[in-house]
Design a protein around this motif. Structure first.
Motif, PDB file in Angstrom:
ATOM      1  N   GLU A 155     -12.508  -1.874   0.380  1.00  0.00           N
ATOM      2  CA  GLU A 155     -12.462  -3.231  -0.179  1.00  0.00           C
ATOM      3  C   GLU A 155     -11.010  -3.619  -0.417  1.00  0.00           C
ATOM      4  O   GLU A 155     -10.170  -2.773  -0.715  1.00  0.00           O
ATOM      5  CB  GLU A 155     -13.246  -3.297  -1.488  1.00  0.00           C
ATOM      6  CG  GLU A 155     -14.727  -3.040  -1.279  1.00  0.00           C
ATOM      7  CD  GLU A 155     -15.518  -2.965  -2.572  1.00  0.00           C
ATOM      8  OE1 GLU A 155     -14.892  -2.902  -3.657  1.00  0.00           O
ATOM      9  OE2 GLU A 155     -16.746  -2.946  -2.489  1.00  0.00           O
ATOM     10  N   ILE A 156     -10.738  -4.900  -0.282  1.00  0.00           N
ATOM     11  CA  ILE A 156      -9.399  -5.393  -0.595  1.00  0.00           C
ATOM     12  C   ILE A 156      -9.388  -5.724  -2.077  1.00  0.00           C
ATOM     13  O   ILE A 156     -10.119  -6.606  -2.530  1.00  0.00           O
ATOM     14  CB  ILE A 156      -9.048  -6.629   0.252  1.00  0.00           C
ATOM     15  CG1 ILE A 156      -8.968  -6.221   1.722  1.00  0.00           C
ATOM     16  CG2 ILE A 156      -7.741  -7.251  -0.223  1.00  0.00           C
ATOM     17  CD1 ILE A 156      -8.764  -7.375   2.673  1.00  0.00           C
ATOM     18  N   GLU A 157      -8.612  -4.964  -2.796  1.00  0.00           N
ATOM     19  CA  GLU A 157      -8.493  -5.152  -4.251  1.00  0.00           C
ATOM     20  C   GLU A 157      -7.167  -4.545  -4.680  1.00  0.00           C
ATOM     21  O   GLU A 157      -6.897  -3.377  -4.413  1.00  0.00           O
ATOM     22  CB  GLU A 157      -9.650  -4.429  -4.964  1.00  0.00           C
ATOM     23  CG  GLU A 157      -9.567  -4.492  -6.464  1.00  0.00           C
ATOM     24  CD  GLU A 157     -10.624  -3.625  -7.157  1.00  0.00           C
ATOM     25  OE1 GLU A 157     -10.429  -3.370  -8.352  1.00  0.00           O
ATOM     26  OE2 GLU A 157     -11.593  -3.200  -6.522  1.00  0.00           O
ATOM     27  N   ARG A 158      -6.323  -5.330  -5.290  1.00  0.00           N
ATOM     28  CA  ARG A 158      -5.045  -4.825  -5.797  1.00  0.00           C
ATOM     29  C   ARG A 158      -5.330  -4.054  -7.084  1.00  0.00           C
ATOM     30  O   ARG A 158      -5.981  -4.571  -7.988  1.00  0.00           O
ATOM     31  CB  ARG A 158      -4.092  -5.985  -6.061  1.00  0.00           C
ATOM     32  CG  ARG A 158      -2.662  -5.530  -6.069  1.00  0.00           C
ATOM     33  CD  ARG A 158      -1.689  -6.600  -5.635  1.00  0.00           C
ATOM     34  NE  ARG A 158      -1.945  -7.268  -4.381  1.00  0.00           N
ATOM     35  CZ  ARG A 158      -1.591  -6.803  -3.179  1.00  0.00           C
ATOM     36  NH1 ARG A 158      -0.962  -5.670  -3.083  1.00  0.00           N
ATOM     37  NH2 ARG A 158      -1.846  -7.477  -2.083  1.00  0.00           N
ATOM     38  N   ALA A 159      -4.895  -2.794  -7.124  1.00  0.00           N
ATOM     39  CA  ALA A 159      -5.211  -1.924  -8.255  1.00  0.00           C
ATOM     40  C   ALA A 159      -3.956  -1.169  -8.697  1.00  0.00           C
ATOM     41  O   ALA A 159      -3.556  -0.200  -8.066  1.00  0.00           O
ATOM     42  CB  ALA A 159      -6.318  -0.940  -7.860  1.00  0.00           C
ATOM     43  N   PRO A 160      -3.328  -1.612  -9.777  1.00  0.00           N
ATOM     44  CA  PRO A 160      -2.141  -0.902 -10.272  1.00  0.00           C
ATOM     45  C   PRO A 160      -2.525   0.403 -10.958  1.00  0.00           C
ATOM     46  O   PRO A 160      -3.594   0.514 -11.553  1.00  0.00           O
ATOM     47  CB  PRO A 160      -1.524  -1.885 -11.267  1.00  0.00           C
ATOM     48  CG  PRO A 160      -2.605  -2.836 -11.635  1.00  0.00           C
ATOM     49  CD  PRO A 160      -3.627  -2.816 -10.543  1.00  0.00           C
ATOM     50  N   SER A 161      -1.657   1.398 -10.831  1.00  0.00           N
ATOM     51  CA  SER A 161      -1.831   2.670 -11.535  1.00  0.00           C
ATOM     52  C   SER A 161      -0.444   3.172 -11.930  1.00  0.00           C
ATOM     53  O   SER A 161       0.563   2.587 -11.554  1.00  0.00           O
ATOM     54  CB  SER A 161      -2.527   3.702 -10.630  1.00  0.00           C
ATOM     55  OG  SER A 161      -1.617   4.209  -9.677  1.00  0.00           O
ATOM     56  N   SER A 162      -0.417   4.273 -12.636  1.00  0.00           N
ATOM     57  CA  SER A 162       0.869   4.837 -13.064  1.00  0.00           C
ATOM     58  C   SER A 162       1.678   5.371 -11.881  1.00  0.00           C
ATOM     59  O   SER A 162       2.879   5.567 -11.987  1.00  0.00           O
ATOM     60  CB  SER A 162       0.627   5.964 -14.073  1.00  0.00           C
ATOM     61  OG  SER A 162      -0.137   6.994 -13.463  1.00  0.00           O
ATOM     62  N   MET A 163       1.026   5.565 -10.738  1.00  0.00           N
ATOM     63  CA  MET A 163       1.692   6.132  -9.557  1.00  0.00           C
ATOM     64  C   MET A 163       2.070   5.084  -8.508  1.00  0.00           C
ATOM     65  O   MET A 163       2.762   5.398  -7.550  1.00  0.00           O
ATOM     66  CB  MET A 163       0.796   7.171  -8.895  1.00  0.00           C
ATOM     67  CG  MET A 163       0.480   8.334  -9.776  1.00  0.00           C
ATOM     68  SD  MET A 163       1.938   9.365  -9.903  1.00  0.00           S
ATOM     69  CE  MET A 163       1.207  10.846 -10.511  1.00  0.00           C
ATOM     70  N   GLY A 164       1.573   3.873  -8.653  1.00  0.00           N
ATOM     71  CA  GLY A 164       1.857   2.829  -7.673  1.00  0.00           C
ATOM     72  C   GLY A 164       0.724   1.816  -7.635  1.00  0.00           C
ATOM     73  O   GLY A 164      -0.318   2.007  -8.259  1.00  0.00           O
ATOM     74  N   VAL A 165       0.939   0.758  -6.869  1.00  0.00           N
ATOM     75  CA  VAL A 165      -0.057  -0.311  -6.741  1.00  0.00           C
ATOM     76  C   VAL A 165      -0.804  -0.129  -5.423  1.00  0.00           C
ATOM     77  O   VAL A 165      -0.180  -0.097  -4.353  1.00  0.00           O
ATOM     78  CB  VAL A 165       0.609  -1.705  -6.776  1.00  0.00           C
ATOM     79  CG1 VAL A 165      -0.424  -2.803  -6.579  1.00  0.00           C
ATOM     80  CG2 VAL A 165       1.353  -1.908  -8.092  1.00  0.00           C
TER      81      VAL A 165
END
Length: 181
Positions: A155-165
């Motif tokens: 799925e196309i979904e922008r998901a930020p995390s502590s390691m990167g987007v």
């Protein structure tokens, strides 16, 4: 019909047919995952460097212009475009595992990246080269930076995390150690 099949007792034929019926859905499901490459996740012609303009020569890390360029590049990479045609496909993608949510029962959430060390070292890759995997059931037997195949619904979904987007997410059906094609 070959004679060896005609000679088979009826009971064995029924058992073999039942086993084939049980295995058929697995084969159909495995065949339903389209093997994709990381290049397919990047829109044709996307060039993250075009928006940076002309780069000054001989910049040192301590130069404020170097920091400004890195900040601008990070913004471009974090907002990297995705490929709309990839939305909703059942995909099989190789990559390196970066666990995000790991407990006694295993890994439930992770990043999948295209090269060894990505997201562990800085800077992380562009977001269209990071996939956030979410497994319904935790899996075990794998460690950070293991090479794996991830199978699931992309799925196309922008998901930020502590390691990167991440620019893509995957509802993970399974993850297995990479063993080639």
């Amino acid at each position: 019909m070959p004679t060896e099949f005609r000679a088979m007792p009826r009971r064995r034929t029924v058992l073999a047919a039942g086993a084939a019926a049980l295995l058929a859905p697995l084969a159909v499901r495995a065949a339903g995952f389209r093997e994709i490459t990381w290049d397919e996740l990047v829109p044709a012609g996307w060039d993250p460097m075009k928006d940076l303009g002309e780069l000054p020569a001989g910049l040192q890390d301590s130069d404020p212009r170097a920091k400004a360029l890195m900040d601008k590049l990070r913004e471009i990479w974090d907002n990297a475009p995705t490929v709309p045609a990839m939305n909703g496909i059942d995909a099989k993608l190789p990559g390196y595992l970066v666990p995000l949510e790991e407990g006694k029962q295993g890994i439930r959430e992770f990043l999948l990246v295209p090269y060894f060390g990505a997201c562990i070292h800085t800077p992380p890759p562009p977001s269209n080269q990071i996939l956030l995997g979410r497994a319904a059931k935790p899996f075990t037997g794998l460690r950070t930076m293991d090479a794996v195949w991830a199978y699931g619904r992309l799925e196309i979904e922008r998901a930020p995390s502590s390691m990167g987007v991440a620019g893509y997410t995957m509802r993970v059906a399974r993850v297995e150690k990479y063993r080639g094609k």
